[in-house]
Design a protein around this motif. Structure first.
Motif, short mmCIF file in Angstrom:
data_model
loop_
_atom_site.label_atom_id
_atom_site.label_comp_id
_atom_site.label_asym_id
_atom_site.label_seq_id
_atom_site.Cartn_x
_atom_site.Cartn_y
_atom_site.Cartn_z
N GLY A 138 0.79 -1.22 0.00
CA GLY A 138 0.00 0.00 0.00
C GLY A 138 0.82 1.26 0.00
N GLU A 139 2.14 1.18 0.08
CA GLU A 139 3.03 2.34 0.07
C GLU A 139 3.80 2.36 -1.24
N CYS A 140 4.19 3.57 -1.67
CA CYS A 140 5.00 3.72 -2.87
C CYS A 140 6.45 3.91 -2.47
N TYR A 141 7.34 3.10 -3.07
CA TYR A 141 8.77 3.19 -2.79
C TYR A 141 9.51 3.37 -4.10
N PRO A 142 10.58 4.19 -4.08
CA PRO A 142 11.40 4.27 -5.29
C PRO A 142 12.11 2.93 -5.48
N LEU A 143 12.35 2.54 -6.69
CA LEU A 143 12.95 1.24 -7.00
C LEU A 143 14.31 1.06 -6.30
N PRO A 144 15.20 2.06 -6.24
CA PRO A 144 16.47 1.85 -5.52
C PRO A 144 16.24 1.52 -4.03
N GLU A 145 15.21 2.10 -3.40
CA GLU A 145 14.91 1.79 -2.00
C GLU A 145 14.47 0.33 -1.85
N ILE A 146 13.68 -0.15 -2.80
CA ILE A 146 13.23 -1.55 -2.79
C ILE A 146 14.44 -2.47 -2.91
N VAL A 147 15.36 -2.14 -3.80
CA VAL A 147 16.56 -2.96 -4.00
C VAL A 147 17.39 -2.97 -2.71
N ARG A 148 17.54 -1.77 -2.05
CA ARG A 148 18.30 -1.70 -0.81
C ARG A 148 17.65 -2.54 0.28
N LEU A 149 16.31 -2.46 0.40
CA LEU A 149 15.60 -3.27 1.40
C LEU A 149 15.76 -4.76 1.10
N ARG A 150 15.68 -5.10 -0.15
CA ARG A 150 15.80 -6.52 -0.54
C ARG A 150 17.22 -7.02 -0.24
#
Length: 160
Positions: A24-36
């Motif tokens: 339900g939240e929007c994340y920039p793709l680099p943030e998603i990669v960092r979290l992953r």
């Protein structure tokens, strides 16, 4: 497929281009990669900790087994030593390792005090035996006194 395309279109419309909707939240793709990456690193660290713990457990079990085997070998060697000691003691029961010296009870009771070996020998009261067979013969009440003293005053009497 078609569902993936619709999801991408939905994300672009609600979050913007290059962003990803996650929970339900929007994340920039680099943030998603960092979290992953952080999640993967966490899993890797946990996996490595598990491997280290397993290796430590294996090493501890191996050390315990070595100790158990060594203690078992020591116990076995001790048991063999004790058996040999008992066997030697049983074999020695029929022999005298040193001469046996005794005084008949009647003579001993007349002394009234402890007297040195040499005095008893010189009086002819002392009876000696250097083997079990000799002890059986010589230490009976009716046996003659020793040859050391030549008969002395105490010969004979009840020996016990």
């Amino acid at each position: 497929g078609a569902a993936g395309g619709r999801l991408r279109a939905e994300c672009q419309r609600t979050c913007g281009t290059g962003d990803v909707r996650l929970g339900g939240e929007c994340y920039p793709l680099p943030e998603i990669v960092r979290l992953r990456e952080a999640e993967l690193v966490g899993r890797l660290v946990a996996m490595m900790a598990g491997v280290v713990a397993a290796a430590a457990l294996v090493a501890a079990v191996a050390a315990l087994l070595r100790r158990w085997r060594k203690d078992g070998a020591r116990a076995h060697a001790r048991a063999q030593w004790h058996r040999a000691q008992v066997r030697r003691a049983l074999e020695a029961c029929g022999t005298l390792q040193y001469p046996l010296c005794a005084v008949p009870l009647a003579d001993f009771s007349k002394l009234g005090r402890l007297v040195a070996f040499e005095q008893l020998r010189d009086r002819g009261v002392l009876r000696t035996a250097d083997s079990m067979a000799c002890a059986r013969r010589r230490l009976r009440p009716e046996a003659p006194p020793d040859a050391f003293g030549g008969g002395g005053e105490g010969g004979g009497g009840g020996f016990s």
